[in-house]
Write an enzyme that holds these catalytic residues in place. Structure first.
Site, mmCIF file in Angstrom:
data_model
loop_
_atom_site.group_PDB
_atom_site.id
_atom_site.type_symbol
_atom_site.label_atom_id
_atom_site.label_comp_id
_atom_site.label_asym_id
_atom_site.label_seq_id
_atom_site.Cartn_x
_atom_site.Cartn_y
_atom_site.Cartn_z
ATOM 1 N N HIS A 1 2.313 -11.955 -4.621
ATOM 2 C CA HIS A 1 2.431 -11.165 -3.386
ATOM 3 C C HIS A 1 2.254 -9.675 -3.618
ATOM 4 C CE1 HIS A 1 3.955 -14.401 -0.658
ATOM 5 N NE2 HIS A 1 4.118 -14.982 -1.830
ATOM 6 N N ASP B 1 0.716 -0.821 -2.852
ATOM 7 C CA ASP B 1 1.376 -1.899 -2.108
ATOM 8 C C ASP B 1 0.435 -3.102 -2.070
ATOM 9 O OD1 ASP B 1 3.154 -3.245 -0.427
ATOM 10 O OD2 ASP B 1 3.521 -1.468 0.801
#
Ligand code: G6P
Length: 473
Positions: free
Chosen positions: A159, A368
């Site tokens: 992720h 991110d």
């Protein structure tokens, strides 16, 4: 079977002192729940608390989902979770935004806890089951599990970003981690660049043959590495944003802020990768330079408490506390703070109301994997208005091209983008928001889960003869 560090439920204490569970309706749960229900699935993970006896392993049901708890002692929490996962891997995988700490005891603990997950998964999984392992805390599980249960089809999804070889190479246990991941038939990443980093590292560090997105193992297995950008429950957010309660609450929020002309909003876990400090400084400078006025602009920053025992997070919290205090002391007026700072987590309804209340959403991480807040904001802008200022270094920037894209290290560039978004006319805002809404609507979380599962079903058939690489490198 889903294997993730955390279960999709939080432990809650009942008034009578007994144990209870409350489902934590994150995006991942919403995406995977239908898949789990349709396939008689189970979810393995940590309950979030310390269990010194290690006895709490009894499977249970919550809201029709079968859950298998994996116990962790306070030592596991310190060394595996706070240590290797969040003070070694987390900063290493996020471009060394903070300095990763390498400790051999933490690595021992990471192996032990991954082994515990793999053993439990091996006990519980049905013959020939599909097992989907999630995220950086469990990168050794695919290989450990395959050794115990070669009959399983194993997928892995990361992720967070996967770093370039130049950074990953620092890790003393780099080869073991790569080999751990190669236990999977399909290794999924957020972005194509991350999948390429992985394949390149496997070629360089483990010496396997590779071709494009395939790795050829000496035992005849093939492992595929590909990108599946994660997304949000689009319909769910739209419905929420449309609901009477959320519409009313959004109005209340603006009133409570003194009905300013422009509400800027940031919503993040309180994490040093998120660029909260620099973004608040940029906003503060716009006020002190005279471009914005506290009479008609306010910055609401929600910072969700996270990993509070980890040193770097403690330092960050103090830094932000000090900065907010200074900006409000220097720039605020009575009843008009420059920054409205909330160190707390909120339910989805309150988040949707904040998204509706905000004119400019500011998402400026240094690095991110994806950043779902940016997509949630877009989903809640039912009237095609509102502006998104987004870091180039968030995975979401590859899809949300119509945002005001910024380099979070460039303070003047960020100030300029915030001002541009502030002064943009309605036509410009609509044009950008419409295009972004189309993109997210088409690529929601259900499409993400289906796409990954379909590829996993076709990946790594270890009974088939391995493909020959066209060219060995
Ligand atoms: C990121 C990670 C997740 C993690 C979440 C919250 O999104 O990718 O794996 O669960 O942060 O962090 P926490 O340490 O509280 O689980």
């Amino acid at each position: 079977m889903i294997v993730a560090n955390r279960l999709p439920v939080d432990r809650v204490e009942q008034p009578d002192g007994s144990r209870g569970w409350r489902s934590s309706p994150g995006g991942l749960v919403a995406a995977l729940e239908p898949v789990l229900r349709a396939n008689d699935g189970v979810w393995l993970g940590w309950t979030g608390g310390a269990d010194e006896t290690g006895a709490d392993t009894e499977p249970f049901e919550s809201d029709g989902l079968r859950l298998v708890p994996i116990p962790m002692s306070s030592e596991d929490i310190e060394e595996f979770y706070e240590g290797f996962s969040n003070a070694t891997l987390w900063p290493l995988y996020h471009d060394l935004v903070a300095k990763p700490a390498f400790h051999r005891e933490w690595w021992e603990s990471y192996q032990r806890v991954n082994q515990r997950f793999a053993e439990r998964a091996a006990e519980v999984a049905a013959e020939g089951a599909t097992v989907w392992v999630h995220d950086y805390q469990l990168q050794l599980v695919p290989r450990m599990l395959r050794e115990l249960r070669p009959d399983l089809r194993i997928g892995f999804y990361l992720h967070i970003p996967f770093p370039p070889a130049e950074l990953f190479q620092q890790l003393p246990w780099r080869r073991q981690l790569l080999e751990g991941l190669l236990g999977a038939d399909l290794v999924g990443f957020q972005l194509p660049g991350a999948a390429q980093n992985f394949v390149r590292l496997v070629r360089q560090r483990v010496g396997h043959k590779t071709h494009r997105d395939l790795v050829y193992l000496p035992d005849g297995r093939t492992v595929r590495a590909a990108a599946y950008p994660i997304s949000i429950d689009w319909e769910g957010y739209q419905e929420l944003a449309r609901s009477e309660g959320v519409v009313k609450r959004a109005k209340e929020i603006r009133e409570a802020l003194g009905n300013p002309r422009t509400v800027f909003l940031g919503c993040d876990r309180l994490d040093y990768t998120k660029g909260i400090y620099a973004r608040l400084r940029a906003f503060g400078e716009l006020i002190s330079d005279g471009h914005l006025d506290v009479e008609d602009a306010v910055f609401v920053q929600v910072a969700v408490p996270s990993r509070e025992q980890v040193e770097q997070y403690k330092i960050l919290r103090d830094d932000i506390d000090r900065l907010v205090g200074r900006l409000n002391g220097d720039l605020g007026q009575i009843g008009r703070p420059a920054i409205s700072y909330l160190h707390s987590s909120y339910p989805r309804e309150e988040m949707a109301a904040l998204y509706r209340a905000a004119d400019i959403m500011v998402v400026t991480p240094y690095r991110d994997g994806m950043n779902l807040v940016a997509k949630e904001y877009v989903a809640c802008r039912l009237d095609n208005d509102g502006a998104l200022v987004l870091s180039e270094f968030a995975g979401a920037a590859e899809e949300l091209r119509q945002a005001w894209l910024v380099n979070p290290y460039d303070l003047n560039g960020m100030k300029a983008a915030l001002l541009e978004a502030h002064t943009a006319d309605e036509r410009e805002l609509t044009r950008r928001m419409k295009a972004m809404r189309r993109t997210v609507a088409q690529h929601d979380v259900a499409a993400w889960a289906e796409g990954y599962m379909a590829d996993l079903a076709n990946a790594g058939d270890h009974h088939a003869k391995p493909l020959r690489p066209l060219k060995s490198r």
